[in-house]
Design a protein around this motif. Structure first.
Motif, PDB file in Angstrom:
ATOM      1  N   GLU A  13      -3.796   1.987   1.447  1.00 22.86           N
ATOM      2  CA  GLU A  13      -4.024   2.370   2.840  1.00 22.86           C
ATOM      3  C   GLU A  13      -5.497   2.727   3.066  1.00 22.86           C
ATOM      4  O   GLU A  13      -6.106   2.308   4.049  1.00 22.86           O
ATOM      5  CB  GLU A  13      -3.129   3.553   3.200  1.00 22.86           C
ATOM      6  CG  GLU A  13      -3.203   3.982   4.631  1.00 22.86           C
ATOM      7  CD  GLU A  13      -2.496   3.032   5.574  1.00 22.86           C
ATOM      8  OE1 GLU A  13      -2.743   3.121   6.779  1.00 22.86           O
ATOM      9  OE2 GLU A  13      -1.698   2.202   5.107  1.00 22.86           O
ATOM     10  N   VAL A  14      -6.067   3.491   2.152  1.00 23.44           N
ATOM     11  CA  VAL A  14      -7.486   3.849   2.252  1.00 23.44           C
ATOM     12  C   VAL A  14      -8.348   2.588   2.179  1.00 23.44           C
ATOM     13  O   VAL A  14      -9.287   2.420   2.962  1.00 23.44           O
ATOM     14  CB  VAL A  14      -7.878   4.846   1.135  1.00 23.44           C
ATOM     15  CG1 VAL A  14      -9.377   5.048   1.078  1.00 23.44           C
ATOM     16  CG2 VAL A  14      -7.172   6.174   1.340  1.00 23.44           C
ATOM     17  N   PHE A  15      -8.027   1.700   1.264  1.00 20.85           N
ATOM     18  CA  PHE A  15      -8.764   0.461   1.130  1.00 20.85           C
ATOM     19  C   PHE A  15      -8.657  -0.381   2.403  1.00 20.85           C
ATOM     20  O   PHE A  15      -9.639  -0.996   2.837  1.00 20.85           O
ATOM     21  CB  PHE A  15      -8.253  -0.321  -0.087  1.00 20.85           C
ATOM     22  CG  PHE A  15      -9.096  -1.499  -0.456  1.00 20.85           C
ATOM     23  CD1 PHE A  15     -10.417  -1.338  -0.840  1.00 20.85           C
ATOM     24  CD2 PHE A  15      -8.572  -2.776  -0.444  1.00 20.85           C
ATOM     25  CE1 PHE A  15     -11.200  -2.427  -1.186  1.00 20.85           C
ATOM     26  CE2 PHE A  15      -9.341  -3.867  -0.793  1.00 20.85           C
ATOM     27  CZ  PHE A  15     -10.657  -3.699  -1.163  1.00 20.85           C
ATOM     28  N   LYS A  21     -13.648  -1.876   8.906  1.00 20.03           N
ATOM     29  CA  LYS A  21     -15.072  -1.955   9.236  1.00 20.03           C
ATOM     30  C   LYS A  21     -15.665  -3.281   8.773  1.00 20.03           C
ATOM     31  O   LYS A  21     -16.464  -3.889   9.490  1.00 20.03           O
ATOM     32  CB  LYS A  21     -15.833  -0.790   8.631  1.00 20.03           C
ATOM     33  CG  LYS A  21     -17.310  -0.834   8.948  1.00 20.03           C
ATOM     34  CD  LYS A  21     -17.976   0.485   8.705  1.00 20.03           C
ATOM     35  CE  LYS A  21     -19.457   0.435   8.931  1.00 20.03           C
ATOM     36  NZ  LYS A  21     -19.866   0.092  10.266  1.00 20.03           N
ATOM     37  N   ARG A  22     -15.262  -3.718   7.587  1.00 15.58           N
ATOM     38  CA  ARG A  22     -15.787  -4.994   7.086  1.00 15.58           C
ATOM     39  C   ARG A  22     -15.386  -6.159   7.982  1.00 15.58           C
ATOM     40  O   ARG A  22     -16.188  -7.059   8.247  1.00 15.58           O
ATOM     41  CB  ARG A  22     -15.305  -5.225   5.665  1.00 15.58           C
ATOM     42  CG  ARG A  22     -15.820  -6.506   5.077  1.00 15.58           C
ATOM     43  CD  ARG A  22     -15.407  -6.687   3.658  1.00 15.58           C
ATOM     44  NE  ARG A  22     -15.773  -8.032   3.233  1.00 15.58           N
ATOM     45  CZ  ARG A  22     -15.723  -8.448   1.995  1.00 15.58           C
ATOM     46  NH1 ARG A  22     -15.334  -7.632   1.038  1.00 15.58           N
ATOM     47  NH2 ARG A  22     -16.058  -9.672   1.689  1.00 15.58           N
ATOM     48  N   VAL A  23     -14.153  -6.143   8.466  1.00 16.85           N
ATOM     49  CA  VAL A  23     -13.681  -7.218   9.336  1.00 16.85           C
ATOM     50  C   VAL A  23     -14.453  -7.220  10.651  1.00 16.85           C
ATOM     51  O   VAL A  23     -14.797  -8.274  11.179  1.00 16.85           O
ATOM     52  CB  VAL A  23     -12.158  -7.102   9.576  1.00 16.85           C
ATOM     53  CG1 VAL A  23     -11.699  -7.996  10.702  1.00 16.85           C
ATOM     54  CG2 VAL A  23     -11.405  -7.432   8.306  1.00 16.85           C
ATOM     55  N   LEU A  32     -10.431 -10.750   6.512  1.00 18.25           N
ATOM     56  CA  LEU A  32      -9.178 -10.595   7.256  1.00 18.25           C
ATOM     57  C   LEU A  32      -7.969 -10.686   6.331  1.00 18.25           C
ATOM     58  O   LEU A  32      -7.035  -9.880   6.445  1.00 18.25           O
ATOM     59  CB  LEU A  32      -9.086 -11.649   8.354  1.00 18.25           C
ATOM     60  CG  LEU A  32      -7.848 -11.586   9.233  1.00 18.25           C
ATOM     61  CD1 LEU A  32      -7.807 -10.274  10.005  1.00 18.25           C
ATOM     62  CD2 LEU A  32      -7.809 -12.768  10.170  1.00 18.25           C
ATOM     63  N   LEU A  33      -7.993 -11.620   5.403  1.00 13.02           N
ATOM     64  CA  LEU A  33      -6.878 -11.753   4.463  1.00 13.02           C
ATOM     65  C   LEU A  33      -6.768 -10.536   3.550  1.00 13.02           C
ATOM     66  O   LEU A  33      -5.659 -10.085   3.242  1.00 13.02           O
ATOM     67  CB  LEU A  33      -7.027 -13.029   3.644  1.00 13.02           C
ATOM     68  CG  LEU A  33      -6.819 -14.340   4.404  1.00 13.02           C
ATOM     69  CD1 LEU A  33      -7.102 -15.526   3.496  1.00 13.02           C
ATOM     70  CD2 LEU A  33      -5.435 -14.421   4.994  1.00 13.02           C
ATOM     71  N   MET A  34      -7.901 -10.006   3.122  1.00  8.57           N
ATOM     72  CA  MET A  34      -7.877  -8.802   2.290  1.00  8.57           C
ATOM     73  C   MET A  34      -7.315  -7.620   3.070  1.00  8.57           C
ATOM     74  O   MET A  34      -6.566  -6.804   2.523  1.00  8.57           O
ATOM     75  CB  MET A  34      -9.285  -8.491   1.785  1.00  8.57           C
ATOM     76  CG  MET A  34      -9.743  -9.422   0.695  1.00  8.57           C
ATOM     77  SD  MET A  34     -11.457  -9.233   0.145  1.00  8.57           S
ATOM     78  CE  MET A  34     -11.685  -7.506   0.020  1.00  8.57           C
ATOM     79  N   LEU A  35      -7.653  -7.513   4.348  1.00 11.10           N
ATOM     80  CA  LEU A  35      -7.136  -6.442   5.203  1.00 11.10           C
ATOM     81  C   LEU A  35      -5.625  -6.548   5.332  1.00 11.10           C
ATOM     82  O   LEU A  35      -4.899  -5.558   5.146  1.00 11.10           O
ATOM     83  CB  LEU A  35      -7.797  -6.512   6.581  1.00 11.10           C
ATOM     84  CG  LEU A  35      -7.262  -5.550   7.634  1.00 11.10           C
ATOM     85  CD1 LEU A  35      -7.698  -4.130   7.323  1.00 11.10           C
ATOM     86  CD2 LEU A  35      -7.741  -5.965   9.001  1.00 11.10           C
ATOM     87  N   LEU A  41       0.600  -4.520   1.312  1.00  5.66           N
ATOM     88  CA  LEU A  41       0.937  -3.926   0.023  1.00  5.66           C
ATOM     89  C   LEU A  41       1.199  -2.434   0.165  1.00  5.66           C
ATOM     90  O   LEU A  41       2.111  -1.891  -0.459  1.00  5.66           O
ATOM     91  CB  LEU A  41      -0.180  -4.188  -0.980  1.00  5.66           C
ATOM     92  CG  LEU A  41       0.055  -3.758  -2.419  1.00  5.66           C
ATOM     93  CD1 LEU A  41       1.280  -4.468  -2.999  1.00  5.66           C
ATOM     94  CD2 LEU A  41      -1.176  -4.049  -3.253  1.00  5.66           C
ATOM     95  N   SER A  42       0.426  -1.785   1.017  1.00  2.18           N
ATOM     96  CA  SER A  42       0.613  -0.354   1.240  1.00  2.18           C
ATOM     97  C   SER A  42       2.003  -0.062   1.807  1.00  2.18           C
ATOM     98  O   SER A  42       2.712   0.813   1.305  1.00  2.18           O
ATOM     99  CB  SER A  42      -0.458   0.176   2.189  1.00  2.18           C
ATOM    100  OG  SER A  42      -0.238   1.536   2.474  1.00  2.18           O
TER     101      SER A  42
END
Length: 69
Positions: A13-15, A21-23, A32-35, A41-42
Protein backbone atom coordinates in the motif's frame (compact mmCIF):
# COMPACT_ATOMS: atom_id res chain seq x y z
CA UNK A 1 1.63 -16.51 7.86
CA UNK A 2 -1.43 -14.28 7.95
CA UNK A 3 0.41 -11.63 9.95
CA UNK A 4 3.17 -11.64 7.35
CA UNK A 5 0.55 -11.23 4.62
CA UNK A 6 -0.93 -8.30 6.52
CA UNK A 7 2.44 -6.60 6.92
CA UNK A 8 3.25 -7.15 3.25
CA UNK A 9 -0.15 -5.71 2.32
CA UNK A 10 0.69 -2.56 4.24
CA UNK A 11 4.07 -2.28 2.55
CA UNK A 12 2.48 -2.72 -0.88
CA UNK A 13 0.00 0.00 0.00
CA UNK A 14 2.83 2.40 0.87
CA UNK A 15 4.61 1.50 -2.35
CA UNK A 16 1.40 2.13 -4.31
CA UNK A 17 1.01 5.59 -2.81
CA UNK A 18 4.61 6.37 -3.76
CA UNK A 19 3.87 5.19 -7.29
CA UNK A 20 0.92 7.60 -7.59
CA UNK A 21 3.41 10.48 -7.76
CA UNK A 22 5.51 8.62 -10.30
CA UNK A 23 2.49 8.02 -12.52
CA UNK A 24 1.53 11.69 -12.42
CA UNK A 25 5.04 12.85 -13.34
CA UNK A 26 6.19 10.20 -15.84
CA UNK A 27 2.94 8.99 -17.45
CA UNK A 28 4.31 5.79 -18.92
CA UNK A 29 2.83 2.32 -19.10
CA UNK A 30 5.43 0.75 -16.79
CA UNK A 31 4.59 3.13 -13.94
CA UNK A 32 0.86 2.55 -14.38
CA UNK A 33 1.24 -1.23 -14.39
CA UNK A 34 3.41 -1.11 -11.28
CA UNK A 35 0.76 1.04 -9.55
CA UNK A 36 -2.05 -1.35 -10.44
CA UNK A 37 0.02 -4.37 -9.41
CA UNK A 38 0.99 -2.79 -6.10
CA UNK A 39 -2.55 -1.88 -5.06
CA UNK A 40 -3.92 -5.18 -6.38
CA UNK A 41 -1.36 -7.15 -4.38
CA UNK A 42 -2.08 -5.04 -1.32
CA UNK A 43 -5.81 -5.75 -1.43
CA UNK A 44 -5.24 -9.43 -2.21
CA UNK A 45 -2.88 -9.88 0.73
CA UNK A 46 -5.27 -7.95 2.98
CA UNK A 47 -8.12 -10.26 2.03
CA UNK A 48 -5.93 -13.31 2.71
CA UNK A 49 -5.02 -11.93 6.14
CA UNK A 50 -8.68 -11.23 6.97
CA UNK A 51 -9.53 -14.91 6.65
CA UNK A 52 -7.94 -15.45 10.07
CA UNK A 53 -7.43 -11.99 11.61
CA UNK A 54 -10.65 -10.10 12.50
CA UNK A 55 -11.55 -7.42 9.96
CA UNK A 56 -11.31 -4.50 12.40
CA UNK A 57 -7.87 -5.54 13.61
CA UNK A 58 -6.53 -6.23 10.11
CA UNK A 59 -7.85 -2.95 8.72
CA UNK A 60 -6.46 -0.95 11.66
CA UNK A 61 -3.00 -2.45 11.23
CA UNK A 62 -3.10 -2.10 7.42
CA UNK A 63 -4.03 1.57 7.60
CA UNK A 64 -1.55 2.12 10.44
CA UNK A 65 1.29 0.79 8.28
CA UNK A 66 0.11 3.03 5.46
CA UNK A 67 -0.01 6.07 7.73
CA UNK A 68 3.46 5.45 9.12
CA UNK A 69 4.82 4.88 5.60
Amino acid sequence: MTWLALIMAGICEVFGVILIKRVTTQRDLKSLLMLILSFGLSFTLLSIAMRVIPMGTAYAIWTGIGTVG
